[in-house]
Design a protein around this motif. Structure first.
Motif, PDB file in Angstrom:
ATOM      1  N   CYS A  79      43.538  38.661  32.204  1.00 12.68           N
ATOM      2  CA  CYS A  79      44.757  39.201  32.814  1.00 12.68           C
ATOM      3  C   CYS A  79      44.534  39.356  34.315  1.00 12.68           C
TER       4      CYS A  79
ATOM      5  N   TYR B  71      49.946  41.952  35.787  1.00 15.12           N
ATOM      6  CA  TYR B  71      50.828  42.388  34.703  1.00 15.12           C
ATOM      7  C   TYR B  71      51.711  43.487  35.258  1.00 15.12           C
TER       8      TYR B  71
ATOM      9  N   GLU C 203      53.632  38.161  35.024  1.00 18.71           N
ATOM     10  CA  GLU C 203      52.246  38.147  34.599  1.00 18.71           C
ATOM     11  C   GLU C 203      51.484  36.946  35.137  1.00 18.71           C
TER      12      GLU C 203
END
Length: 96
Positions: free
Chosen positions: A37, A40, A56
């Motif tokens: 990630c 986000y 994202e």
């Protein structure tokens, strides 16, 4: 490294906006800790409070799929069952 950009558009039912908002906010912390990630960020429309967008960034489609199969996403889906009018995920590539 090529980044997979994801735009997730969630539209809550008119009478369930606060529930959906609350449950979406719960996703941020655990998701930002997930492998792959990069970004986000949750947004709420200024004119249509029932409309939410996650912007994202993911290292790969495989890691995005791992995220989508995570326990916190599963818990979110159960919590908002019947409260979401529409949900669309777009996977995108930056071209400029």
């Amino acid at each position: 490294m090529s980044v997979l950009t994801v735009v997730a558009r969630i539209e809550a039912k008119q009478d369930r906006v606060e529930l959906v908002r609350s449950e979406l906010l719960k996703l941020i912390e655990p998701t930002r800790k997930e492998q792959g990630c990069l970004q986000y960020d949750l947004h709420q429309d200024n004119e249509r409070p029932e409309l939410f967008v996650f912007y994202e960034g993911w290292e790969s489609k495989v890691l995005l799929q791992t995220h989508l199969a995570s326990g916190h996403i599963e818990a979110y889906l159960k919590a908002v069952e019947g409260a979401v009018a529409s949900f669309v995920i777009s996977e995108m590539t930056k071209i400029g």
